[in-house]
Design an enzyme around this catalytic site. Structure first.
Site, PDB file in Angstrom:
ATOM      1  N   HIS A 837       0.989  -1.378   0.108  1.00 55.17           N
ATOM      2  CA  HIS A 837       0.590  -0.143   0.244  1.00 55.17           C
ATOM      3  C   HIS A 837       0.757   1.397   0.467  1.00 55.17           C
ATOM      4  O   HIS A 837       1.436   1.782   1.026  1.00 55.17           O
ATOM      5  CB  HIS A 837      -0.729  -0.127   1.107  1.00 55.17           C
ATOM      6  CG  HIS A 837      -1.745  -1.036   1.253  1.00 55.17           C
ATOM      7  ND1 HIS A 837      -0.863  -2.306   2.328  1.00 55.17           N
ATOM      8  CD2 HIS A 837      -2.347  -1.680   0.606  1.00 55.17           C
ATOM      9  CE1 HIS A 837      -2.260  -3.468   1.724  1.00 55.17           C
ATOM     10  NE2 HIS A 837      -3.167  -3.049   0.956  1.00 55.17           N
ATOM     11  N   THR A 838       0.559   2.209  -0.979  1.00 61.17           N
ATOM     12  CA  THR A 838       2.322   2.949  -1.379  1.00 61.17           C
ATOM     13  C   THR A 838       1.491   3.987  -0.517  1.00 61.17           C
ATOM     14  O   THR A 838       2.191   5.164  -0.341  1.00 61.17           O
ATOM     15  CB  THR A 838       2.383   3.560  -2.739  1.00 61.17           C
ATOM     16  OG1 THR A 838       1.427   3.489  -3.270  1.00 61.17           O
ATOM     17  CG2 THR A 838       2.996   2.098  -3.333  1.00 61.17           C
ATOM     18  N   CYS A 839       0.507   4.001  -0.765  1.00 59.37           N
ATOM     19  CA  CYS A 839       0.053   5.151   0.137  1.00 59.37           C
ATOM     20  C   CYS A 839       0.471   5.824   1.285  1.00 59.37           C
ATOM     21  O   CYS A 839       0.466   7.025   2.267  1.00 59.37           O
ATOM     22  CB  CYS A 839      -1.753   5.491   0.338  1.00 59.37           C
ATOM     23  SG  CYS A 839      -1.896   5.603  -0.969  1.00 59.37           S
ATOM     24  N   PHE A 840       0.259   4.913   2.287  1.00 53.18           N
ATOM     25  CA  PHE A 840       0.674   4.147   3.947  1.00 53.18           C
ATOM     26  C   PHE A 840       2.579   3.983   3.457  1.00 53.18           C
ATOM     27  O   PHE A 840       2.595   3.132   5.424  1.00 53.18           O
ATOM     28  CB  PHE A 840       0.132   3.423   4.508  1.00 53.18           C
ATOM     29  CG  PHE A 840      -1.807   3.975   4.405  1.00 53.18           C
ATOM     30  CD1 PHE A 840      -1.694   2.787   3.368  1.00 53.18           C
ATOM     31  CD2 PHE A 840      -1.684   5.084   4.627  1.00 53.18           C
ATOM     32  CE1 PHE A 840      -3.707   2.521   3.249  1.00 53.18           C
ATOM     33  CE2 PHE A 840      -3.504   5.057   3.887  1.00 53.18           C
ATOM     34  CZ  PHE A 840      -4.047   4.329   3.424  1.00 53.18           C
TER      35      PHE A 840
END
Lengths: 873, 551
Positions: A837-840
């Protein structure tokens, strides 16, 4: 309005006469003492008279009784008894007097008491004649009666004839004069020790309510009434008296005046400034240590902040104004130095006062000093000579004190790095502003800027830290770039980023983009170029078609991908540098495509947006390109990394022995440049008649300069202009186009676009990673970091990109990322591929049974073609 | 010894007389030269006499006394000889030698020691004193013209001699007083005739300048100021008197311009700033910061006039209080007045005569000049008449009715009977309001009568100024109907000054003064400007304050 104005006329002069009555008090008191002997005689005579009157009235009452008895009416008896009782009074104080009118030839009868005041007499006359009391003058025995005295004071007795008179009086603001007269009269009486209710505050409010608004001239005339009447001096004198009641009354009046001044609109407030300054001067003499003086000085400081009409208010007294405010500036600067020395301040409010006084002083000095600035000391006779000398000493003190403060800051920063968790002291918040004032002072004296530069360079660490911490958007930081040598990368980056608007991440404000990966460049172009700058200022909301994912991770991936496309040489937009393949500059041949100029604007916007969102896109600019963006001239050393062959050739031309050079006929060179563009060869003259002009030892420098400009700058002039326009669209409003790049060096821009130059540090990576579902001591974690170290740098960046959508690490390492990285455990089959999960910044892996299987899976996701998609499983 | 002295002096006198008579019939220029030679001879003879007296007496004191007298005599001769030589063709030339010859015996007589001679000296002194005054005046005027220190010294000595004559004999003093009375008929101006000078207006000060110029035309007031000038006025206690004293001193300084008594041309002195009145103005308007320069507003001239008169009155009384005699007389005046009032009140119920209450000034020099008395009588139905006497400094005249066209009309309106509304016969009782009427008449006239025409008023539109024309005469004969009773006082008044307000409304304007000089010429004082004007311009009908002097 007429009535009010006329009323003030009379009141003004009546108040004036009150003062004259005070002057004559001694004479009248003496006469009263002389007449006291006669009072005794009068009393004895009065007693004899009373006896006779009593006898007479007894007879009269007897007769009336007989009369009433004969007529048989009881009411007469009652009336008769009433008369007897009133007649028995020892002495009556009632008066019946005549007042002759000022016009109409009529005399009126006034019933009064002996001890009534003249003011009450005026009111009775007003009730009868409708002439306002303030409009009346009453004369008796050649005297004009004063309002506060009694009728007995003037020996007014039964049947006295008084004369009512009007008057002429010329004044532009009669009500204001009357108000000020009342104030002065009250102060005069209070100062003499009379115990009376003060109405000064009500009068001050009345005075402020009537300030005209038509023109500056009328405002000035009106407020001059306050000054010309010496009200400030009277109030300060009252404040300095020994009576506590007078002191508190004066204090509240002064405070009320100051608060009313501050509340005025600007054009009226400007003309109040001389009065406030007068209060400050008087209080400084009388009570420099008391709170009222500090309040007054602070009010003066806050009014100076918005004082924008010195010529209108002071006119030819501007120099005097400077001399008068200088002591307060000196005083406040002394306080500032004390606070700096004790490391206890200053607060924002304290500093603001010094700053406002300084701004006005600086204007006075720049306008009035005869010598050109900067001034060479010692100086000959000029305006403000003493003040300028004193100011130079203050500059020295401030510089020395700030040097100590900066050393203290550096010590604190060192302690913090060691492990001390002490945060920056709040007392440092004004250091940057104080340095700004010191810089402003250094503009006045020769050699002073050098002293300041030496101090700042010595305290480079502190200075840069202060800039990063306390330089805010909206302030003026232009002065810092005069001392660019004293700043570091973080400080310069911070100052450059202040030019961008703040990204709010409010979904309502974001600009939405829905991009098809197969048409990445064209669709991105339409979304970005088609939008208005305001829409893009709110930030971007990115989504790929047919994919579920959204958020900053997707945005970061988009930035990376779109830059890869833009700077792909195949697209003929940008060229790589010959020697450093990482650096790009615009492709001169891009003009073949009519749409390409718009693409440079698009590129400018994308680069600006990437910087605004703090995304490292991995692209570097060529030095020549950077210098053109900053509006600077390209020199020979600047092309060293761009075109080494040409650099060496030109260097030989310049360094060759002049005689040898000339004997070889300038190597057969003339002022022309041979170019090849899209297969076409052309010869371009560098100057008029360049073909006929031979290069020799005298003009070879000019030849080299013209050659460099024609070879590197001129071909991409249009592209640079378009890029700059797009880039400027993303900056805050009213920012000059080249100011962003001027704030930076090329190395700074490199750090912002690509991140650190060094290879990725696995230890740094590991130190900034936390675990969920795994323990740090688990064997899978140990396997993971071992495998990562064995990979190539390119494979490591692929793993990082898969993990965070960042391919490059910021200059300061992993701590520069917006959050820590996380490794989560997948509770599914042990042979699955990793997820992220690149956002996090979250990487999810199962509990692999063997190190071989884990390595196989990690190397699989390190391949580029595998990692470029979301949610296709 | 004594006979020898008499013989010597007598022989000189006879000799001089004979030579004078011998020379007189011829009247030739050569004879004038002989006169000079004669005077020289006389001087040498006096020296011989001095030596003889010293030798005979042998006392130094007598010798010194003779020396001083002789030196004074010698200077007199020099003074006498110069005008004689300068006025050869003048008709008065014949008179001057006579005076010179007469003066010599005076000094010879003064040298005398024997009592017999002193008795005869007194009679001679009386005769000589009468004649010396004209000589002194002539010399004074000459010294003014030539401004020679020698002449100034001689003129001061003449004054000293005059003073000695005054103090020596009371009978001679009475003679001098009679002579002073005759001076106007002889058309010789008095010593203290000030040159008209303008007053500089440094900002809204025309009310001050106009008031001062008007007061200067009231000769009794000027005399009072000259008297004050001789005293030492403490400035702190009496700022107004001190200011006027300084003002008169400033006027007394001779200016560079000369005086020509001509109807069409007047050369005025240099204007000056009345800075000495700054303290007075500060008391008048304490709220105004800059009283003398850049004053922010105008003031009412009549209000200022009342103010300074009030202040002067108080300050003069204060000076009087320093003397115990005046205090005694002051208390007696107060008590006597009140005693009379009480007596009238007690007699009232038994008789039908009026009850009279009297208020009066504590007298000062100022109230003697400007102060008078008014008597108002109130007649109410069913009760006895009530009279009140009170003093005045100015008469405030109502000029608003249409019937008032001139001063006579205003004065008539002033003393006319009018009805009262709301009058109560008994203040202490509860009887109702009765109809009553009231009239005012002048009981005592003032030397200077100031008439204040009340042009400023308050109407339905607020403060206003009345621009109506009101005629006033150069000579005013008061109607007897304005007076309470006939008296020996003169009813004739002549106009000496007017103050005029120029402007259409009470919020602005300008003040000027028209004043009459002693020679009958009218001047207009407009701050620093002094210009002669005719009587037609003086008698414009827009005056604000009128100054009339009793004749």
């Amino acid at each position: 309005m007429t009535l009010s104005r006329s009323s003030a006329d009379d009141s003004t002069n009546n108040a004036n006469r009150s003062y004259s009555a005070v002057a004559g008090t001694d004479n009248k008191r003496k006469r009263d003492e002389d007449s006291s002997d006669y009072v005794g005689v009068a009393e004895s005579l009065e007693m004899l008279k009373k006896q006779e009157i009593d006898a007479d009235h007894m007879a009269a009452s007897a007769q009336q009784t007989l009369i009433s008895w004969r007529s048989g009416e009881n009411s007469r008896s009652l009336s008769s008894s009433g008369e007897c009782s009133s007649s028995n009074r020892p002495e009556s104080t009632r008066l019946q007097i005549f007042v002759r009118m000022m016009s109409g030839g009529k005399t009126i009868v006034i019933h009064a008491e002996k001890y009534d005041t003249v003011e009450k007499l005026h009111q009775r006359i007003e009730w009868k004649t409708k002439i306002p009391a303030l409009e009346q003058r009453v004369i008796y025995k050649g005297k004009q009666l004063q309002r506060e005295n009694s009728l007995t004071y003037y020996s007014i007795e039964q049947d006295a004839s008084l004369q009512l008179v009007a008057r002429m009086q010329s004044t532009e603001h009669p009500v204001a004069w009357q108000t000020i007269d009342d104030i002065m009269y009250t102060i005069s009486r209070m100062y003499k020790g009379e115990n009376l209710q003060s109405n000064i505050n009500e009068k001050i409010v009345t005075f402020f309510a009537m300030i005209p608004v038509e023109s500056d001239e009328s405002i000035a005339k009106y407020l001059n009434i306050f000054s010309n009447s010496s009200v400030p001096a009277a109030l300060v004198m009252l404040y300095a008296s020994s009576l506590e009641r007078n002191k508190s009354c004066a204090k509240s009046s002064v405070k009320l005046f100051l608060s009313n001044c501050v509340a005025l609109p600007k054009n009226q407030k400007n003309y109040c400034l001389p009065i406030v300054l007068e209060f400050c001067k008087l209080l400084r003499k009388v009570c420099p240590d008391q709170k009222l003086y500090v309040t007054c000085r602070n009010t003066l400081g806050s009014m100076l902040e918005t004082f924008d009409n010195p010529h209108g208010v002071y006119n030819d007294q501007y120099e005097t104004f400077g001399v008068e405010i200088f002591p307060f500036f000196t005083e406040l600067t002394g306080l500032l130095l004390n606070e700096l020395a004790q490391n206890s301040g200053p607060s924002f409010c304290d500093f603001q006062k010094v700053s406002s006084f300084w701004q006005q002083l600086r204007k006075v000095i720049e306008l009035k000093v005869a010598f050109p600035i900067p001034i060479v000391l010692p100086m000959q006779s000029t305006a403000l000579e003493a003040e300028i000398r004193h100011l130079h000493r203050l500059f020295g003190s401030l510089l020395t004190t700030m040097d100590l403060c900066m050393c203290r800051v550096e010590s604190s920063l060192a302690d913090k790095e060691v492990g001390n968790s002490e945060t920056m002291s709040s007392s440092w918040s004004q250091y940057l502003s104080i340095l700004k004032i010191i810089n402003s002072m250094s503009n006045i004296y020769q050699g002073a800027k050098g002293q300041l530069a030496v101090m700042l360079n010595k305290n480079k660490v502190s200075f840069s830290a202060l800039v990063v911490k306390f330089a805010k958007r909206g302030d003026d930081h232009q002065w810092i770039f005069e001392y660019k040598e004293a700043t570091n990368f973080e400080a310069r980056r911070h100052l450059a980023m202040l030019l961008f608007p703040d990204v709010k991440e409010d979904f309502e404000e974001m600009h939405e983009m829905l991009i098809d990966r197969s048409n990445l460049l064209s669709e991105s172009f339409e979304y970005i170029v088609g939008a208005s700058p305001e829409a893009l200022h709110g930030g971007l909301f990115m989504e790929f078609k047919n994919e579920e994912a959204t958020g900053p991770g997707v945005l970061r991936e988009w930035f990376y991908l779109v830059c890869q496309e833009i700077f792909n040489p195949k697209n003929t937009l940008f060229l790589r540098s010959a020697d450093d393949f990482r650096r790009f500059s615009p492709n001169p041949a891009s003009k073949v495509d009519p749409l390409h100029p718009d693409f440079f604007e698009f590129t400018g916007r994308v680069i600006a947006l990437a910087l605004m969102h703090k995304v490292q896109v991995g692209v570097l600019f060529d030095r020549v390109f950077f210098l053109q963006l900053a509006g600077l001239k390209i020199s020979l050393e600047d092309i060293k990394d761009t075109d080494r062959i040409m650099y060496n050739s030109c260097k030989q031309i310049l360094e060759m022995d002049p005689e040898f050079f000339d004997s070889n006929a300038g190597l057969g060179l003339t002022f022309v440049l041979e170019t090849e563009e899209l297969g076409k060869r052309d010869t371009i003259e560098l100057c008029p008649d360049g073909k006929l002009k031979a290069v020799n030892s005298k003009n070879r420098k000019q030849y080299v300069d013209l050659l460099i400009e024609r070879r590197f700058a001129t071909p991409i002039l249009e592209q640079v202009k378009q890029f700059s326009r797009g880039f400027t669209d993303m900056l805050s409003h009213s920012v000059p186009p080249r100011s962003f790049f001027k704030r930076l060096y090329l190395e700074d821009l490199d750090g912002m676009l690509r991140g650190g130059e060094n290879p990725i540090s696995i230890d740094d990576w590991k130190a900034h990673t936390e675990y969920n579902g795994f323990k740090e001591t688990d064997r899978q974690i140990d396997w993971f970091w071992k495998i990562l170290k064995k990979m190539t740098e390119e494979e490591q960046r692929s793993i990082l990109f898969f993990w965070t959508s960042n391919k490059f690490v910021p200059v300061e390492g992993f701590r520069g990322l917006s959050s820590k990285l996380y490794i989560y455990r997948l509770y599914e089959a042990n042979d699955r591929l990793p997820l992220s999960h690149t956002c996090f910044y979250r990487l999810c892996i199962p509990r692999y049974p063997t190190i071989t299987l884990m390595e196989q899976r990690l190397r699989l996701i390190a391949q580029d073609h595998v990692s470029s998609s979301f949610g296709k499983w | 010894m004594s006979e020898k002295k008499v013989f010597v002096f007598g022989s000189f006198t006879e000799h001089e007389t004979r030579s004078f008579f011998e020379q007189k019939p011829t009247k030739d220029p050569q004879n004038s030269k002989d006169k000079c030679v004669g005077s020289i001879q006389f001087g040498s003879l006096n020296l011989a006499a001095e030596n003889s007296s010293v030798n005979t007496n042998g006392e130094l004191k007598k010798g010194e006394a003779d020396g001083t007298v002789k030196s004074a005599g010698s200077q007199e001769r020099l003074d006498a000889s110069r005008p004689a030589s300068s006025d050869k063709n003048n008709d008065s030339d014949a008179k001057l030698p006579r005076k010179n010859s007469l003066r010599v015996p005076e000094h010879v007589v003064q040298n005398g020691i024997i009592k017999e001679i002193s008795e005869s000296n007194k009679s001679l002194n009386n005769g000589v004193a009468v004649k010396t005054d004209p000589i002194g005046l002539d010399n004074l005027s000459m010294s003014d013209g030539e401004s020679d220190p020698v002449y100034k010294a001689s003129s001061s000595k003449f004054q000293a001699l005059d003073n000695e004559d005054f103090s020596s004999d009371s009978s001679s003093g009475s003679i001098q007083r009679k002579k002073n009375l005759k001076v106007p008929t002889e058309s010789v101006p008095p010593v203290k005739d000030f040159t008209p000078r303008g007053l500089i207006n440094a900002g809204n000060l025309c009310f001050l300048n106009a008031t001062l110029q008007a007061l200067l035309s009231c000769s009794p007031f000027v005399q009072l100021l000259q008297k004050i000038q001789l005293q030492d006025i403490p400035k702190a206690d009496s700022p107004t008197l001190a200011a006027f004293s300084e003002f008169i001193s400033e006027l007394d300084v001779p200016s560079s311009s000369s005086i020509r008594n001509n109807v069409t041309v007047v050369e005025a002195g240099r204007p000056f700033r009345p800075a000495m009145f700054e303290g007075v103005l500060r008391n008048f308007t304490p709220d105004v910061l800059n009283n003398m320069s850049g004053r922010p507003r105008q003031e009412d001239a009549q209000e200022f006039l009342s103010f300074i008169m009030d202040q002067m009155h108080d300050e003069l009384l204060k000076l009087k209080e320093q003397s115990p005699k005046v205090t005694a007389s002051k208390s007696s005046v107060i008590s006597s007045a009140n005693d009379d009032g009480d007596e009238w009140e007690t007699v009232g119920p038994k008789n039908k005569s009026a009850v009279t209450r009297t208020q009066s000034f504590v007298p000062s020099e100022l109230s003697e000049i400007f102060g008078g008395q008014l008597k108002s009588v109130v007649k109410a139905k069913g009760t006895k008449a009530s009279a009140t006497v009170q003093p005045y400094l100015l008469l405030h005249l109502d000029i608003h009715p249409d019937g008032v066209q001139g001063i006579e009309d205003a004065l008539h309106l002033f003393s006319a009977q009018e009805d009262l509304e709301g009058y109560r016969a008994s203040v202490t009782g509860k009887t109702g309001v009765v109809s009553a009427s009231k009239s005012i008449k002048i009981q005592k006239l003032s030397k200077i009568m100031i008439l204040h025409l009340m042009r400023f008023s308050y109407g339905s539109q607020g403060s206003t100024k009345l621009r109506k024309g009101v005629k006033f005469p150069l000579e005013l004969n008061l109607n007897r109907s304005h007076l309470v009773s006939l008296s020996n006082e003169s009813l004739r008044y002549e106009l000496v000054a007017t103050i005029t307000h120029h402007g259409w409304d009470p919020s602005k304007g300008h003040y000027t003064t028209d004043a009459r000089r002693k020679n009958g010429q009218w001047l207009r004082f407009d701050d620093a400007s002094v210009t002669p004007i005719g009587t037609k311009l003086v008698l414009h009908d827009q005056a604000y304050v009128l100054f009339y002097k009793q004749v």
